[in-house]
Design a protein around this motif. Structure first.
Motif, short mmCIF file in Angstrom:
data_model
loop_
_atom_site.label_atom_id
_atom_site.label_comp_id
_atom_site.label_asym_id
_atom_site.label_seq_id
_atom_site.Cartn_x
_atom_site.Cartn_y
_atom_site.Cartn_z
N VAL A 48 -11.62 -10.89 -10.74
CA VAL A 48 -11.80 -11.53 -9.44
C VAL A 48 -13.21 -11.17 -8.97
CG1 VAL A 48 -11.00 -11.66 -7.05
CG2 VAL A 48 -9.34 -11.35 -8.90
N LEU A 49 -14.05 -12.17 -8.80
CA LEU A 49 -15.44 -11.97 -8.38
C LEU A 49 -16.18 -10.99 -9.29
CD1 LEU A 49 -15.01 -11.83 -4.50
CD2 LEU A 49 -15.74 -13.78 -5.88
N GLY A 50 -15.86 -11.01 -10.56
CA GLY A 50 -16.53 -10.14 -11.53
C GLY A 50 -15.94 -8.75 -11.66
N PHE A 51 -14.98 -8.41 -10.85
CA PHE A 51 -14.32 -7.11 -10.91
C PHE A 51 -12.95 -7.27 -11.58
CE2 PHE A 51 -16.96 -6.87 -7.08
CZ PHE A 51 -17.69 -5.70 -7.34
N PRO A 52 -12.50 -6.25 -12.29
CA PRO A 52 -11.11 -6.31 -12.77
C PRO A 52 -10.17 -6.50 -11.57
CG PRO A 52 -12.27 -4.47 -13.77
CD PRO A 52 -13.17 -5.03 -12.72
N ALA A 53 -9.14 -7.30 -11.74
CA ALA A 53 -8.25 -7.63 -10.62
C ALA A 53 -7.67 -6.38 -9.98
CB ALA A 53 -7.13 -8.55 -11.09
N TRP A 54 -7.26 -5.39 -10.79
CA TRP A 54 -6.68 -4.17 -10.22
C TRP A 54 -7.69 -3.46 -9.32
CZ3 TRP A 54 -8.96 0.49 -10.95
CH2 TRP A 54 -9.84 0.63 -12.03
N PHE A 55 -8.97 -3.43 -9.71
CA PHE A 55 -9.99 -2.77 -8.91
C PHE A 55 -10.28 -3.57 -7.65
CE2 PHE A 55 -14.32 -2.07 -7.53
CZ PHE A 55 -14.36 -0.68 -7.44
N PHE A 56 -10.41 -4.89 -7.79
CA PHE A 56 -10.71 -5.73 -6.63
C PHE A 56 -9.63 -5.59 -5.56
CE2 PHE A 56 -10.29 -9.64 -4.22
CZ PHE A 56 -11.58 -9.76 -3.71
N TYR A 57 -8.36 -5.71 -5.96
CA TYR A 57 -7.29 -5.65 -4.97
C TYR A 57 -7.05 -4.25 -4.42
CZ TYR A 57 -6.26 -10.46 -6.21
OH TYR A 57 -6.35 -11.81 -6.42
N SER A 58 -7.17 -3.22 -5.26
CA SER A 58 -6.89 -1.86 -4.77
C SER A 58 -8.05 -1.29 -3.99
CB SER A 58 -6.52 -0.93 -5.93
OG SER A 58 -7.63 -0.72 -6.77
N CYS A 59 -9.28 -1.54 -4.39
CA CYS A 59 -10.43 -0.89 -3.75
C CYS A 59 -11.18 -1.78 -2.77
CB CYS A 59 -11.39 -0.38 -4.82
SG CYS A 59 -10.66 0.91 -5.85
N ILE A 60 -11.36 -3.03 -3.07
CA ILE A 60 -12.16 -3.90 -2.20
C ILE A 60 -11.27 -4.59 -1.17
CG2 ILE A 60 -13.70 -5.89 -2.14
CD1 ILE A 60 -14.67 -4.99 -4.95
N ALA A 61 -10.30 -5.38 -1.64
CA ALA A 61 -9.42 -6.08 -0.70
C ALA A 61 -8.57 -5.09 0.10
CB ALA A 61 -8.52 -7.07 -1.45
N GLY A 62 -8.12 -4.02 -0.55
CA GLY A 62 -7.33 -3.01 0.15
C GLY A 62 -8.11 -2.32 1.25
N THR A 63 -9.39 -2.04 1.00
CA THR A 63 -10.24 -1.43 2.02
C THR A 63 -10.46 -2.37 3.19
OG1 THR A 63 -11.35 -0.08 0.35
CG2 THR A 63 -12.51 -0.41 2.44
N ILE A 64 -10.71 -3.62 2.91
CA ILE A 64 -10.90 -4.60 3.99
C ILE A 64 -9.61 -4.73 4.80
CG2 ILE A 64 -11.31 -7.05 4.47
CD1 ILE A 64 -13.19 -7.00 1.98
N PHE A 65 -8.48 -4.81 4.13
CA PHE A 65 -7.19 -4.88 4.82
C PHE A 65 -6.97 -3.66 5.71
CE2 PHE A 65 -2.69 -3.68 4.94
CZ PHE A 65 -2.17 -4.78 5.60
N MET A 66 -7.29 -2.48 5.21
CA MET A 66 -7.09 -1.26 5.99
C MET A 66 -8.05 -1.18 7.18
SD MET A 66 -4.43 0.12 4.98
CE MET A 66 -4.54 1.45 6.16
N ILE A 67 -9.27 -1.63 7.02
CA ILE A 67 -10.20 -1.64 8.15
C ILE A 67 -9.66 -2.53 9.26
CG2 ILE A 67 -12.49 -2.44 8.89
CD1 ILE A 67 -13.53 -1.42 6.16
N VAL A 68 -9.17 -3.70 8.91
CA VAL A 68 -8.59 -4.61 9.90
C VAL A 68 -7.32 -4.00 10.50
CG1 VAL A 68 -7.52 -6.88 10.22
CG2 VAL A 68 -9.62 -6.66 8.87
N SER A 69 -6.47 -3.39 9.67
CA SER A 69 -5.23 -2.78 10.16
C SER A 69 -5.52 -1.64 11.14
CB SER A 69 -4.40 -2.24 9.01
OG SER A 69 -4.02 -3.28 8.16
N ILE A 70 -6.49 -0.82 10.83
CA ILE A 70 -6.85 0.29 11.71
C ILE A 70 -7.41 -0.24 13.02
CG2 ILE A 70 -8.42 2.25 11.99
CD1 ILE A 70 -8.00 2.70 8.92
N TRP A 71 -8.24 -1.26 12.95
CA TRP A 71 -8.81 -1.85 14.16
C TRP A 71 -7.69 -2.40 15.06
CZ3 TRP A 71 -8.99 -6.84 16.18
CH2 TRP A 71 -9.85 -7.01 17.26
#
Length: 90
Positions: A48-71
């Motif tokens: 996904v976007l040049g990253f392995p799917a496991w890395f993209f979802y766990s580190c990139i998408a997960g971080t964005i989700f958590m930033i929004v959740s914390i906000w």
């Protein structure tokens, strides 16, 4: 020194519990995607976007989700309170 019924402690305990729940959600997302989508053979990875799917979802998408959740949690559940002890002798 501190009143057992002090509202500051009640609010602090509630906010600490919310923080712990957010940490557990973050860990579950990270662990689930990192070990759920990962495999032993890198040739089988999906990307996904040049990253392995496991890395993209766990580190990139997960971080964005958590930033929004914390906000959202900060806006909905956390209160701005004074930490000064109220003087009962006034």
């Amino acid at each position: 020194m501190f009143n057992v019924q002090d509202k500051r402690f009640e609010i602090a305990h509630k906010e600490a519990l919310i923080g712990v729940v957010l940490v557990l959600i973050n860990f579950a997302i990270w662990f689930g995607f990192a070990y759920g989508l990962g495999s032993d053979d890198p040739l089988q990875y999906k990307y996904v976007l040049g990253f392995p799917a496991w890395f993209f979802y766990s580190c990139i998408a997960g971080t964005i989700f958590m930033i929004v959740s914390i906000w959202v949690a900060m806006k909905l559940f956390f209160k701005d309170i004074s930490l000064e002890e109220e003087d009962e002798h006034k």
